[in-house]
Design an enzyme around this catalytic site. Structure first.
Site, PDB file in Angstrom:
ATOM      1  CG  ASN A  49      -1.682   1.363   1.486  1.00 17.06           C
ATOM      2  OD1 ASN A  49      -1.241   1.952   0.009  1.00 17.06           O
ATOM      3  ND2 ASN A  49      -2.635   1.750   2.737  1.00 17.06           N
ATOM      4  CD1 TRP A  50       3.683   1.305  -2.547  1.00 20.83           C
ATOM      5  CD2 TRP A  50       3.590   2.096  -4.979  1.00 20.83           C
ATOM      6  NE1 TRP A  50       4.490   0.622  -3.278  1.00 20.83           N
ATOM      7  CE2 TRP A  50       4.500   1.023  -5.185  1.00 20.83           C
ATOM      8  CE3 TRP A  50       3.789   3.159  -5.658  1.00 20.83           C
ATOM      9  CZ2 TRP A  50       5.560   1.389  -6.043  1.00 20.83           C
ATOM     10  CZ3 TRP A  50       3.975   3.155  -6.609  1.00 20.83           C
ATOM     11  CH2 TRP A  50       5.089   1.519  -7.042  1.00 20.83           C
ATOM     12  CE  LYS A  51      -0.359   3.647   4.618  1.00 15.97           C
ATOM     13  NZ  LYS A  51      -0.320   3.932   6.278  1.00 15.97           N
ATOM     14  CG  HIS A  89      -6.061   2.059   5.085  1.00 11.49           C
ATOM     15  ND1 HIS A  89      -5.912   2.919   5.533  1.00 11.49           N
ATOM     16  CD2 HIS A  89      -5.583   1.321   4.610  1.00 11.49           C
ATOM     17  CE1 HIS A  89      -4.455   2.781   6.241  1.00 11.49           C
ATOM     18  NE2 HIS A  89      -4.504   1.903   5.821  1.00 11.49           N
ATOM     19  N   GLY A 127       1.945   2.680  10.509  1.00  9.23           N
ATOM     20  CA  GLY A 127       2.784   3.530  10.215  1.00  9.23           C
ATOM     21  C   GLY A 127       2.893   3.651  12.161  1.00  9.23           C
ATOM     22  CB  SER A 166       4.448  -1.530  12.086  1.00 11.11           C
ATOM     23  OG  SER A 166       4.187  -0.602  12.334  1.00 11.11           O
ATOM     24  N   GLY A 203       2.275  -0.761   4.342  1.00 10.19           N
ATOM     25  CA  GLY A 203       2.671   0.335   4.136  1.00 10.19           C
ATOM     26  C   GLY A 203       3.821   0.708   4.049  1.00 10.19           C
ATOM     27  N   GLY A 204       4.768   1.274   5.130  1.00 11.96           N
ATOM     28  CA  GLY A 204       5.804   2.386   5.156  1.00 11.96           C
ATOM     29  C   GLY A 204       7.172   0.646   4.317  1.00 11.96           C
TER      30      GLY A 204
HETATM   31  P1  PGA Z   1       2.296   0.089   8.011  1.00 14.98           P
HETATM   32  O1  PGA Z   1       0.649   0.856   7.167  1.00 14.98           O
HETATM   33  O2  PGA Z   1       3.140  -1.417   6.995  1.00 14.98           O
HETATM   34  O3  PGA Z   1       3.361   1.694   7.166  1.00 14.98           O
HETATM   35  O4  PGA Z   1       1.972   0.551   9.586  1.00 14.98           O
HETATM   36  C1  PGA Z   1      -0.044  -0.577   7.028  1.00 14.98           C
HETATM   37  C2  PGA Z   1      -1.289  -0.044   6.304  1.00 14.98           C
HETATM   38  O5  PGA Z   1      -1.752   1.276   6.259  1.00 14.98           O
HETATM   39  O6  PGA Z   1      -1.660  -0.485   5.062  1.00 14.98           O
END
Ligand code: PGA
Length: 253
Positions: free
Chosen positions: A9-11, A97, A175, A215, A236-237
């Site tokens: 998920n690049w956001k 999300h 995150g 995370s 995400g990250g």
């Molecule tokens: P994260 O985000 O891996 O940065 O915690 C996950 C997500 O929101 O899909």
């Protein structure tokens, strides 16, 4: 075996050029995915066509939108319809999300409408659910997440539910660097599977892939994905770093 999925998920990150390079760097690792394994890149709307063509010849690599609108079409300036995604060959879409629920006030009913539109257009929804910290601290996370599922999904028939991917993402772990323990993830995933089994039967519940998000990184992916009811992750990250995400892909069961 259920599909095991590493979804990035690049956001709202990366320029077009950075996105192209990241895809290129990940594909350079020449991951040989097994038939039951899948990698999905959820990229910003302007990059969908590019990303789809980059992965076109890669076995079991796909692209997802990060959202779609809950109406079919019309005067909704700035929004993107499920039918539009279908028309450019997109086969997956993340919905619900926690960032969209929080910052864009998306309700369980909006998400039910999005699910209908995606399924009508042959797009597999990646439906996110998960509780905030206060709910976890009160110990009522199971019923909280159950309501999210019931209000958005339970109008669907068994065949439709089989075609959905669920992502459990505890908001306090997104995150923050604070991952749910693998035991906490397994406990919730088993609960979600039971909720599905009670409504649709064991056979359906056993077919639905349930991803963990919050995370996930190279260092913890294998342990989390190793849990019996965890079928991969929504990342995400760590999905923005080629080496990290490559290790996460390699951690799929
Ligand atoms: P994260 O985000 O891996 O940065 O915690 C996950 C997500 O929101 O899909």
């Amino acid at each position: 075996m259920r599909k095991q999925i590493a979804a990035a998920n690049w956001k709202m990150n990366l320029t077009y050029q950075q996105g192209e390079k990241l895809l290129d760097d990940i594909l350079k690792a020449k991951h040989q995915l097994k038939d039951h394994q899948q990698v999905i890149f959820a990229v910003p709307f302007p990059y969908l066509i590019m990303a789809n063509s980059v992965v076109a010849n890669e076995k079991n690599f796909s692209v997802a939108a990060q959202n779609c609108y809950h109406k079919k079409s019309g005067a909704y300036t700035g929004e993107v319809a499920a039918e539009m995604l279908h028309s450019i060959g997109i086969r997956y879409c993340v919905i619900g999300h926690s960032e969209r629920r929080e910052y864009f006030s998306e309700s369980n009913q909006d998400l039910a409408d999005k699910l209908n539109l995606l399924l009508e257009n042959g797009i597999t929804p990646i439906f996110c659910c998960g509780e905030p910290l206060a709910i976890r601290e009160a110990g009522t996370q199971n019923s909280y997440v159950e309501v999210q599922l019931k209000e958005s999904l339970f109008h669907l028939g068994a065949e439709q539910v089989k075609g959905i991917i669920i992502a459990y993402e505890p908001i306090w772990a997104i995150g923050t660097g604070k991952t749910a323990s693998s035991a906490q993830a397994q406990e919730m995933h088993a609960h979600l599977r039971k909720v599905l089994a009670d409504q649709y039967g064991d056979a359906v519940a056993n077919e639905v892939s349930i991803l963990y998000g919050g995370s996930v990184k190279a260092a913890n992916a294998a342990e989390i994905f190793g849990q019996p009811d965890v079928d991969g992750g929504l990342v995400g990250g760590a999905s923005l770093l080629a080496e990290e995400f490559s290790t996460i892909i390699a951690s799929l069961k």
